[in-house]
Design a protein around this motif. Structure first.
Motif, PDB file in Angstrom:
ATOM      1  N   GLU A  13      -1.680   7.569  -1.141  1.00 55.44           N
ATOM      2  CA  GLU A  13      -1.994   6.187  -0.775  1.00 55.44           C
ATOM      3  C   GLU A  13      -2.680   5.443  -1.922  1.00 55.44           C
ATOM      4  O   GLU A  13      -2.447   4.252  -2.117  1.00 55.44           O
ATOM      5  N   GLN A  14      -3.511   6.157  -2.656  1.00 55.20           N
ATOM      6  CA  GLN A  14      -4.162   5.546  -3.827  1.00 55.20           C
ATOM      7  C   GLN A  14      -3.125   5.068  -4.837  1.00 55.20           C
ATOM      8  O   GLN A  14      -3.205   3.959  -5.363  1.00 55.20           O
ATOM      9  N   ASN A  21      -0.742  -3.316  -5.852  1.00 55.13           N
ATOM     10  CA  ASN A  21      -1.711  -4.257  -6.426  1.00 55.13           C
ATOM     11  C   ASN A  21      -1.477  -4.521  -7.916  1.00 55.13           C
ATOM     12  O   ASN A  21      -2.288  -5.177  -8.559  1.00 55.13           O
ATOM     13  N   ARG A  65       5.514  -0.526   3.953  1.00 54.90           N
ATOM     14  CA  ARG A  65       4.245  -0.970   4.541  1.00 54.90           C
ATOM     15  C   ARG A  65       4.458  -2.054   5.595  1.00 54.90           C
ATOM     16  O   ARG A  65       3.734  -2.111   6.573  1.00 54.90           O
ATOM     17  N   ASP A  89      -1.233   2.064  -3.375  1.00 59.88           N
ATOM     18  CA  ASP A  89      -2.047   0.852  -3.480  1.00 59.88           C
ATOM     19  C   ASP A  89      -2.080   0.336  -4.913  1.00 59.88           C
ATOM     20  O   ASP A  89      -1.999  -0.874  -5.144  1.00 59.88           O
TER      21      ASP A  89
END
Length: 121
Positions: free
Chosen positions: A17-18, A25, A86, A21
């Motif tokens: 997930e890191q 981003n 997502r 993200d």
């Protein structure tokens, strides 16, 4: 990388997930190298196999690819794939339960929309 891992979720999922993200981003862009399993292992003091599990899931999903002897890199279409994934998850985990609860409470669709806009129903 986040400084701390959450005890309530598997470590490999947190690493996955890191990375997701970071891609969404724009902290990691297409063709950029991601931290290696050994880098994750050293940073979090975990087994490299744990980090590899999260990274390998991203490879299987077409988010990362391996350059032999160099490392793992972000694919050209990773961000778009992750956003679509997502969005589906967002609908399943947030929108559908919200609509179900609104129906139980006899909240009309118009009132629900007003609530979402920050206006009172």
């Amino acid at each position: 990388m986040k400084n701390k891992l959450d005890d309530n979720k598997p470590i490999f999922l947190q690493i996955k997930e890191q990375l997701e993200d970071s891609i969404i981003n724009d902290n990691l862009k297409a063709d950029e190298r991601v931290p290696s399993t050994n880098e994750f292992a050293a940073f979090y003091k975990i087994n490299p196999a744990t980090a590899a599990k999260g990274i390998n899931e991203l490879v299987a999903e077409g988010i990362l690819f391996k350059r032999r002897g160099v490392g793992m890199f972000v694919t050209n279409h990773a961000k778009e794939l992750l956003i679509e994934k997502r969005k589906k998850t967002f609908v399943e985990h947030y929108i559908l339960p919200l609509k179900e609860e609104a129906k139980k409470l006899n909240i009309s669709e118009a009132d629900l929309m007003n609530m979402m806009k920050g206006e009172q129903a």
